[in-house]
Scaffold this motif. Structure first.
Motif, short mmCIF file in Angstrom:
data_model
loop_
_atom_site.label_atom_id
_atom_site.label_comp_id
_atom_site.label_asym_id
_atom_site.label_seq_id
_atom_site.Cartn_x
_atom_site.Cartn_y
_atom_site.Cartn_z
N GLU A 136 0.86 -1.18 0.00
CA GLU A 136 0.00 0.00 0.00
C GLU A 136 0.90 1.23 0.00
O GLU A 136 1.79 1.35 0.84
CB GLU A 136 -0.91 -0.03 1.22
CG GLU A 136 -1.83 -1.24 1.24
CD GLU A 136 -2.69 -1.32 2.49
OE1 GLU A 136 -2.73 -0.32 3.24
OE2 GLU A 136 -3.31 -2.37 2.73
N ALA A 137 0.66 2.13 -0.96
CA ALA A 137 1.59 3.24 -1.17
C ALA A 137 0.86 4.54 -1.48
O ALA A 137 -0.31 4.52 -1.91
CB ALA A 137 2.55 2.91 -2.32
N VAL A 138 1.56 5.64 -1.27
CA VAL A 138 1.06 6.95 -1.66
C VAL A 138 1.96 7.51 -2.76
O VAL A 138 3.15 7.19 -2.82
CB VAL A 138 1.01 7.94 -0.47
CG1 VAL A 138 -0.01 7.48 0.56
CG2 VAL A 138 2.38 8.09 0.16
N VAL A 139 1.37 8.30 -3.64
CA VAL A 139 2.12 8.93 -4.72
C VAL A 139 2.76 10.20 -4.15
O VAL A 139 2.05 11.12 -3.74
CB VAL A 139 1.21 9.26 -5.91
CG1 VAL A 139 2.01 9.96 -7.00
CG2 VAL A 139 0.55 8.00 -6.44
N VAL A 140 4.08 10.23 -4.12
CA VAL A 140 4.77 11.38 -3.54
C VAL A 140 5.23 12.38 -4.59
O VAL A 140 5.48 13.55 -4.29
CB VAL A 140 5.96 10.94 -2.66
CG1 VAL A 140 5.46 10.22 -1.43
CG2 VAL A 140 6.93 10.05 -3.43
N SER A 141 5.33 11.94 -5.85
CA SER A 141 5.68 12.89 -6.91
C SER A 141 5.42 12.23 -8.26
O SER A 141 5.27 11.01 -8.37
CB SER A 141 7.15 13.32 -6.82
OG SER A 141 8.02 12.24 -7.11
#
Length: 204
Positions: free
Chosen positions: A97-102
């Motif tokens: 599970e991940a978030v888009v940081v750029s």
């Protein structure tokens, strides 16, 4: 667990800023603790990725979720994520599970930089079998054929016919690599879709 020296094939759910989601096969590579995905323009995925906030990334232990994520066979199932709002594909495998940081444009592609929040394994890993790799090649060829079939740019029929040949050879590989009738059926449906894309491209 992810090899940093190769693309790792995943089924990924992307959630955008408008809370809509898209499920797609996606090649992922790792650099230290950060994950990256390169997305090509002219696709629905590219437009979705421009607004992407989160991603639940599944590296499946079986091939079927890849077919389902492309609309072949069963409707893909989802389960709640542990730490993000995007749902996860409800199949066995390594889940990140991940978030888009750029995001950045590089050589015409959109590169997503994904920071893992949590990861876990669901189910038991299985030995690698040839039908897995053959299926991946078939689905990659189909995905590219779909792109050419709906593209408004001039079509390169040399590329299209090579992709179709790859799809045929990959299906033949599946038939010889497994006695699993479900996989034979999924492969046949993917090949039938490839035939339709070839016809739509006017390269047949």
């Amino acid at each position: 667990m992810l090899n940093p020296r190769r693309f790792n094939e995943s089924v990924t759910v992307i959630r955008s800023s408008d809370s809509s989601i898209m499920v797609t096969p996606l090649g992922i590579y790792r650099d230290n603790h950060i994950l990256y995905a390169d997305i090509y323009p002219g696709t629905r995925l590219y437009e979705k990725a421009l607004e992407a906030l989160e991603a639940c990334i599944l590296f499946p232990f079986s091939i079927e979720p890849f077919y389902y994520s492309m609309g072949i066979g069963d409707v893909i199932r989802f389960s709640p994520a542990a730490s993000i709002s995007a749902p996860c594909p409800a199949y066995n495998g390594l889940v990140v599970e991940a978030v888009v940081v750029s995001r950045a444009r590089r050589k015409g592609r959109l590169r997503l930089r994904l920071e893992p929040i949590t990861s876990y394994v669901r189910g038991t890993p299985k030995p690698y079998s040839r039908d897995y790799g053959c299926s991946i090649e078939l689905l990659i060829a189909l995905s590219r054929l779909r792109f050419w079939a709906r593209n408004i740019r001039p079509i390169d029929c040399n590329i299209v016919t090579k992709l179709f040949d790859t799809a045929v050879q990959s299906f033949d590989c599946i038939r010889h690599a497994t006695w699993d009738e479900e996989l034979h059926s999924l492969g046949a449906k993917a090949l039938y879709d490839a035939v339709k894309m070839l016809a739509l491209s006017s390269c047949a």
